[in-house]
Design a protein around this motif. Structure first.
Motif, PDB file in Angstrom:
ATOM      1  N   MET A   1      36.699  37.052  29.751  1.00  0.00           N
ATOM      2  CA  MET A   1      36.729  35.845  30.571  1.00  0.00           C
ATOM      3  C   MET A   1      36.048  36.134  31.906  1.00  0.00           C
ATOM      4  SD  MET A   1      39.932  33.773  32.180  1.00  0.00           S
ATOM      5  CE  MET A   1      40.129  34.745  33.644  1.00  0.00           C
ATOM      6  N   ARG A   2      35.223  35.231  32.330  1.00  0.00           N
ATOM      7  CA  ARG A   2      34.599  35.310  33.650  1.00  0.00           C
ATOM      8  C   ARG A   2      35.245  34.299  34.565  1.00  0.00           C
ATOM      9  NH1 ARG A   2      28.159  36.236  33.046  1.00  0.00           N
ATOM     10  NH2 ARG A   2      28.358  38.303  32.153  1.00  0.00           N
ATOM     11  N   ALA A   3      35.455  34.721  35.784  1.00  0.00           N
ATOM     12  CA  ALA A   3      36.004  33.811  36.795  1.00  0.00           C
ATOM     13  C   ALA A   3      34.856  33.088  37.478  1.00  0.00           C
ATOM     14  CB  ALA A   3      36.814  34.598  37.814  1.00  0.00           C
ATOM     15  N   GLN A   4      35.155  31.976  38.088  1.00  0.00           N
ATOM     16  CA  GLN A   4      34.175  31.220  38.861  1.00  0.00           C
ATOM     17  C   GLN A   4      34.678  31.081  40.290  1.00  0.00           C
ATOM     18  OE1 GLN A   4      33.876  27.496  36.725  1.00  0.00           O
ATOM     19  NE2 GLN A   4      32.075  28.233  35.621  1.00  0.00           N
ATOM     20  N   VAL A   5      33.750  31.055  41.220  1.00  0.00           N
ATOM     21  CA  VAL A   5      34.120  30.861  42.618  1.00  0.00           C
ATOM     22  C   VAL A   5      34.614  29.428  42.784  1.00  0.00           C
ATOM     23  CG1 VAL A   5      33.297  30.830  44.999  1.00  0.00           C
ATOM     24  CG2 VAL A   5      32.454  32.578  43.409  1.00  0.00           C
ATOM     25  N   ALA A   6      35.834  29.291  43.268  1.00  0.00           N
ATOM     26  CA  ALA A   6      36.416  27.966  43.504  1.00  0.00           C
ATOM     27  C   ALA A   6      36.155  27.511  44.932  1.00  0.00           C
ATOM     28  CB  ALA A   6      37.919  27.993  43.235  1.00  0.00           C
TER      29      ALA A   6
END
Length: 114
Positions: A1-6
């Motif tokens: 899983m890759r996170a995204q900048v919120a």
């Protein structure tokens, strides 16, 4: 899983003041969610939020924003009218120009042309 900048969050003393500076600089509508949390959604960029903390800024940022500006000097002049300050002089190299700036609470950011 890759996170995204919120969002990118700045610690600060006065979120309402700082969000208005950045909204004027980048566009978007400042939102005061509470007395200690404000944010702006600049067009074409991730949300920038401002969180009140009790301590003041004491050292250089470990992370800063580089903002593209075709005319770095003109962008710096405009930012100064909004409450920013220059930090050092204009730097020119083979890639273009850049100017280190300080927002109203002393957080570094740069205007870059290259």
């Amino acid at each position: 899983m890759r996170a995204q900048v919120a969002e990118i969050v700045f610690d600060c003393g006065d979120p309402a003041r700082l969000v208005r500076f950045w909204a004027e600089l980048l566009g978007g509508t400042p939102v005061d969610r509470s007395p200690d949390w404000s944010y702006v959604d600049p067009p074409g960029f991730v949300r920038i939020a401002f969180q009140q903390v009790p301590e003041g800024k004491v050292a250089k940022n470990r992370l800063h924003l580089d903002l593209h500006a075709p005319d770095v000097s003109a962008a710096a002049d405009e930012a100064i009218t909004l409450g920013a300050a220059r930090s050092g002089g204009l730097v020119t190299d083979d890639e273009g120009d850049f100017q280190v700036m300080l927002d109203p609470e002393g957080n570094e950011f740069c205007f870059v042309s290259g």
